[in-house]
Design a protein around this motif. Structure first.
Motif, PDB file in Angstrom:
ATOM      1  N   PRO A   1      43.082  39.353  28.814  1.00 50.46           N
ATOM      2  CA  PRO A   1      42.015  38.410  29.219  1.00 50.46           C
ATOM      3  C   PRO A   1      40.848  38.380  28.243  1.00 50.46           C
ATOM      4  CG  PRO A   1      42.028  40.348  30.633  1.00 50.46           C
ATOM      5  CD  PRO A   1      43.281  40.406  29.826  1.00 50.46           C
TER       6      PRO A   1
ATOM      7  N   SER B   1      41.971  36.254  25.456  1.00 50.67           N
ATOM      8  CA  SER B   1      42.073  34.870  25.944  1.00 50.67           C
ATOM      9  C   SER B   1      40.696  34.212  26.005  1.00 50.67           C
ATOM     10  CB  SER B   1      42.728  34.846  27.334  1.00 50.67           C
ATOM     11  OG  SER B   1      44.040  35.360  27.284  1.00 50.67           O
TER      12      SER B   1
ATOM     13  N   ALA C   1      41.266  36.395  35.201  1.00 50.05           N
ATOM     14  CA  ALA C   1      42.490  36.269  34.416  1.00 50.05           C
ATOM     15  C   ALA C   1      43.270  37.577  34.329  1.00 50.05           C
ATOM     16  CB  ALA C   1      42.153  35.766  33.016  1.00 50.05           C
TER      17      ALA C   1
ATOM     18  N   ALA D   1      47.900  30.865  39.945  1.00 55.91           N
ATOM     19  CA  ALA D   1      47.105  30.405  38.799  1.00 55.91           C
ATOM     20  C   ALA D   1      46.742  28.929  38.950  1.00 55.91           C
ATOM     21  CB  ALA D   1      47.872  30.623  37.510  1.00 55.91           C
TER      22      ALA D   1
ATOM     23  N   SER E   1      41.246  29.612  29.373  1.00 55.80           N
ATOM     24  CA  SER E   1      41.335  31.076  29.425  1.00 55.80           C
ATOM     25  C   SER E   1      42.437  31.519  30.383  1.00 55.80           C
ATOM     26  CB  SER E   1      39.997  31.680  29.872  1.00 55.80           C
ATOM     27  OG  SER E   1      38.971  31.368  28.974  1.00 55.80           O
ATOM     28  N   ILE E   2      42.500  30.879  31.542  1.00 59.81           N
ATOM     29  CA  ILE E   2      43.509  31.252  32.544  1.00 59.81           C
ATOM     30  C   ILE E   2      44.919  30.949  32.045  1.00 59.81           C
ATOM     31  CG2 ILE E   2      44.398  30.649  34.839  1.00 59.81           C
ATOM     32  CD1 ILE E   2      41.443  30.286  35.686  1.00 59.81           C
TER      33      ILE E   2
ATOM     34  N   CYS F   1      45.896  33.463  29.337  1.00 57.82           N
ATOM     35  CA  CYS F   1      46.127  34.784  29.916  1.00 57.82           C
ATOM     36  C   CYS F   1      47.424  34.822  30.719  1.00 57.82           C
ATOM     37  CB  CYS F   1      44.949  35.167  30.808  1.00 57.82           C
ATOM     38  SG  CYS F   1      44.948  36.898  31.284  1.00 57.82           S
TER      39      CYS F   1
END
Length: 802
Positions: A297, A300, A330, A362, A390-391, A394
């Motif tokens: 994370p 990310s 994340a 997610a 970002s999610i 990750c």
């Protein structure tokens, strides 16, 4: 079909895992280097609703002539020194200030200069005296009126202040210019400063403080320029003697302080979060390889910052401040994957068993952030893009890269721990309900009712000042300045816009006439009271000439000559009046030679780009604001700037924004949850943590004497996206009797999120703190509901179903 695609992609990466690792390392290095070139923006407009009236008011306050002023307030620290010592120090400081950062310094005003400037302005009386005042003058041109005026003039000659008064009396024997002088005095008093002039310097009433007003070309939104200006001023203040203190009062100081506070908060929160994450994984997993879960994370977020900056050009500091929270969200995906692989016999099968709930979880979180794209707040768009990116990064790394680098030892401590801690969770839902299940549900219901009752006391903070995280020293210095120099609260502003000054002045006159009737002449400070439009001034001149050329000039001369001798006035005592009777009859666009006019213009007129804005000031009270708002509605090129009205408008705008975004997020969460579970009852169970978390937020905020604001409401939406993940995994595990260490994974996920958000409680900036407080309270109770309440509800519901 999904399984086939997943296995193929998973297998391809497994065969080339070292090549993937090298590429990932190269991207990470490039992203870290790229952080140095990231440009950040602390413009508050990014976090405001896309309301034209809000933008216009904020932009006006930022661009106004007053906003770029810098004030130095200097004070004596010892009674051993006098005002003279203070003035000497101020004079020395003034001489040390200059271009390019300081273009002008106003330390006061010379009494002689002020008299000269006022007398110069009075020469333009023919342009400023209207028809009504001419009628009053006519009533005075008779024996009784002249005698009364001469008697008053004689008495004033005998006063101690006669030295200053004599020039005015000689220029105005009948006091016919008194209305102009009164308007001028009212305009100066509207500035709001309580000052006296001593030896030409601004001195406070207690005679212990002096003030310098600086002009600077540095815009207060210019972070680099503001920092340079403040550094320059601090350096110059070092020349002051020890018995004098100095406070800088400037918006530039807030710009620098906010930037420093946010940078410091981000640095502190990332350090604390990093240490807590690493310590957590080492203690729980007893595996240094688990650190990769934290690194995913973090990497990310770093990569996402670079990509976001590349696409969005600039990023808000408030958005980057969410970096620790996003990392806490994340990291959940890596925890679930790591736990499943370490416990399962086959890495690929273990990942495959959780890939669907992981992706749906997610997607539900992404759906919350995606709803921000429907907002009119530009900052929310940045938050949505940054968070979703970002999610996704990750999640992809957790599913396709992480499993290939998890090493299974002979003794799998995690598997042993999960077996001991969480085995009953995987089996108990299929058994008969336990005796404590009803008690747990009852306690949950009591908690929910209590939180709902507490939520009735919740208040919403719409003050724009909450976005200001300036250091306490700056706030205290401004409070001290207010107590010494300011005699009233900040006024509301009525703004007239025009393509030219004449156009704006024409409308400004109309506004002034209407405002006098609804607000009162004494409550409305306008340039129109002292300097009307060119059209009006020309009409005044025509009436003035006609008035005096009808024999009134000769009549007044005779009356003054006849009765003036009674008070020892010479024949030429009032010659300045008659000599200048027609001096100011040439109508110009602007009297550039009059210094006083320039000062008035600086106070009331603002030139920005291709528009002219003429300002008027009145008390910022509801009754006056409402009355002037009605007038403004009749003139399209006018608007009001009221701090109180702005707060109310912000509250309404934010409320409507949040209602819209919350509705969109709620629908998307519900639909995606139904898509995975394909059962309305199971969906209802999965939503228990969401309902609990949001209710907890609404109850705990007033309990700790806090208030809701726009950032905390956005954080509450993030809470719903997090809590639905916990609910989905717990319900999915209960329903399919999965033995992948779900309770351990959910617990670690909640802990990491609480760490990521909890570190914001150490932040000094109020916005970051409110985000942290909201997420911590919501996630904590949402997690408890998922671990304890969902299994009890499931067992009770299962019995009823059977």
């Amino acid at each position: 079909m999904f399984d086939d695609y997943f296995f193929r992609l998973y297998g391809s990466i497994q065969r080339s895992k070292w090549l993937v690792a090298v590429l990932a390392a190269a991207i990470i290095i490039a992203a870290v280097i790229g952080l140095k070139s990231i440009s950040f923006d602390n413009n508050i407009e990014l976090m405001l609703p896309g309301n034209d009236e809000v933008y216009r008011s904020i932009r006006f306050l930022r661009e106004s002539n007053l906003s770029d002023k810098v004030i130095l307030s200097l004070g004596l620290t010892s009674s051993e020194y006098t005002t003279k010592n203070l003035i000497d120090a101020v004079k020395k400081l003034k001489e040390s200030l200059g271009p390019p950062l300081v273009t002008d310094v106003i330390s006061g005003i010379s009494e002689n200069n002020l008299v000269e400037e006022m007398l110069e302005l009075l020469k333009y009386a023919p342009q400023l005296i209207d028809k009504q005042n001419l009628l009053l003058i006519e009533k005075q041109i008779n024996p009784s009126g002249v005698k009364e005026s001469l008697q008053n003039n004689y008495r004033q000659f005998l006063t101690p202040a006669s030295t200053l008064i004599i020039p005015f009396i000689r220029s105005d024997p009948l006091g016919i210019y008194s209305n102009i002088l009164r308007s001028l005095q009212k305009i100066y008093s509207s500035v709001g400063y309580e000052v006296t002039v001593e030896n030409g310097y601004f001195i406070s009433k207690d005679r212990k403080h002096a003030m310098l007003i600086l002009d600077t070309p540095v815009n207060l939104t210019d972070g680099f320029g503001s920092r340079k200006l403040i550094s320059y001023l601090n350096d110059r203040l070092n020349i002051l003697p020890d018995f004098i203190t100095a406070d800088i009062i400037a918006g530039h100081l807030h710009t620098v302080s906010n930037e420093d506070v946010i940078k410091r908060d981000i640095r502190l929160t990332l350090i604390i979060a990093s240490a807590a994450f690493i310590l957590l994984f080492i203690l729980v997993f007893r595996d240094f390889g688990a650190i990769i879960i934290f690194l995913i994370p973090l990497v990310s977020v770093i990569v996402s910052i670079n990509i976001s900056n590349l696409i969005l050009n600039k990023l808000s500091y408030f958005i980057i401040g969410m970096g620790a929270v996003i990392a806490g969200i994340a990291v959940d995906y890596g925890i679930h994957v790591y736990t499943a692989v370490r416990i399962g016999d086959s890495g690929q099968e273990a990942v495959n068993s959780i890939v669907k709930p992981l992706i749906i979880g997610a997607l539900t979180t992404i759906s919350v952030f995606a709803s921000f794209f429907f907002s009119s707040v530009q900052g929310y768009h940045q938050l949505a893009f940054f968070s979703i990116l970002s999610i996704i990064l990750c999640l992809a790394c957790s599913l396709f890269i992480l499993p290939h680098f998890i090493i299974k030892g002979k003794y799998n401590r995690l598997k042993h721990t999960v077996k001991k801690y969480g085995e009953h969770l995987n089996q108990s839902p299929l058994k008969e309900p336990k005796t404590h299940d009803k008690f747990i549900v009852l306690c949950w219901a009591i908690f929910m009712i209590t939180a709902l009752i507490l939520s009735k006391q919740i208040s919403f903070n719409s003050e724009i000042s909450q976005f200001d995280g300036s250091e306490i020293e700056i706030i205290k210095a401004e409070q001290k300045f207010q107590s010494i120099w300011v005699n009233k609260t900040n006024p509301a502003v009525f703004v007239v816009q025009g393509k030219s000054l004449e156009e704006a002045l024409n409308v400004n006159e109309k506004i002034y006439r209407e405002a006098k009737t609804v607000v009162g002449e004494d409550n409305f400070s306008s340039l129109a009271a002292i300097w009307p439009s060119k059209q009006t001034r020309k009409a005044n001149v025509d009436r003035w000439k006609e008035f005096w050329k009808q024999g009134k000039e000769e009549k007044l001369r005779e009356l003054i000559t006849t009765y003036g001798s009674d008070y020892n006035f010479s024949e030429n005592a009032f010659s300045p009046f008659f000599d200048n009777l027609y001096t100011g009859t040439v109508v110009e666009d602007e009297p550039e030679k009059i210094k006083l006019y320039k000062k008035l213009k600086e106070r009331f007129v603002m030139e920005k780009d291709d528009r002219i804005q003429v300002m008027s000031f009145f008390p910022d009270e509801d009754k006056y604001v409402n009355a002037m708002a009605t007038i403004s509605g009749n003139y399209p090129e006018t608007f009001l700037v009221s701090r109180k009205a702005l707060s109310s408008l912000l509250s309404k705008s934010v409320s409507s924004e949040i209602i819209l975004l919350s509705g969109i997020a709620a629908i998307m969460i519900f639909l995606l949850t139904c898509l995975l579970l394909k059962d309305i009852k199971m969906t209802a169970l999965a939503l228990i943590p969401v309902i609990t978390g949001i209710t907890a937020v609404m109850g705990t905020i007033p309990f700790f004497d806090l208030s809701l604001n726009a950032p905390s409401l956005i954080a509450a939406m993030v809470v719903s996206g997090l809590c639905i993940d916990y609910g989905i995994f717990m319900v999915y595990t209960c329903r399919r009797s999965l033995k992948t260490g779900t309770r351990m994974a959910v617990t670690l996920s909640a802990i990491t999120t609480l760490i990521g958000a909890g570190v914001l409680l150490f932040a000094n900036h109020p916005v970051l703190f409110s985000i942290g407080a909201t997420i911590v309270s919501g996630v904590l109770f949402g997690y408890i509901a998922s671990i304890i309440v969902i299994p009890s509800f499931y067992r009770l519901w299962l019995k009823n179903t059977n």
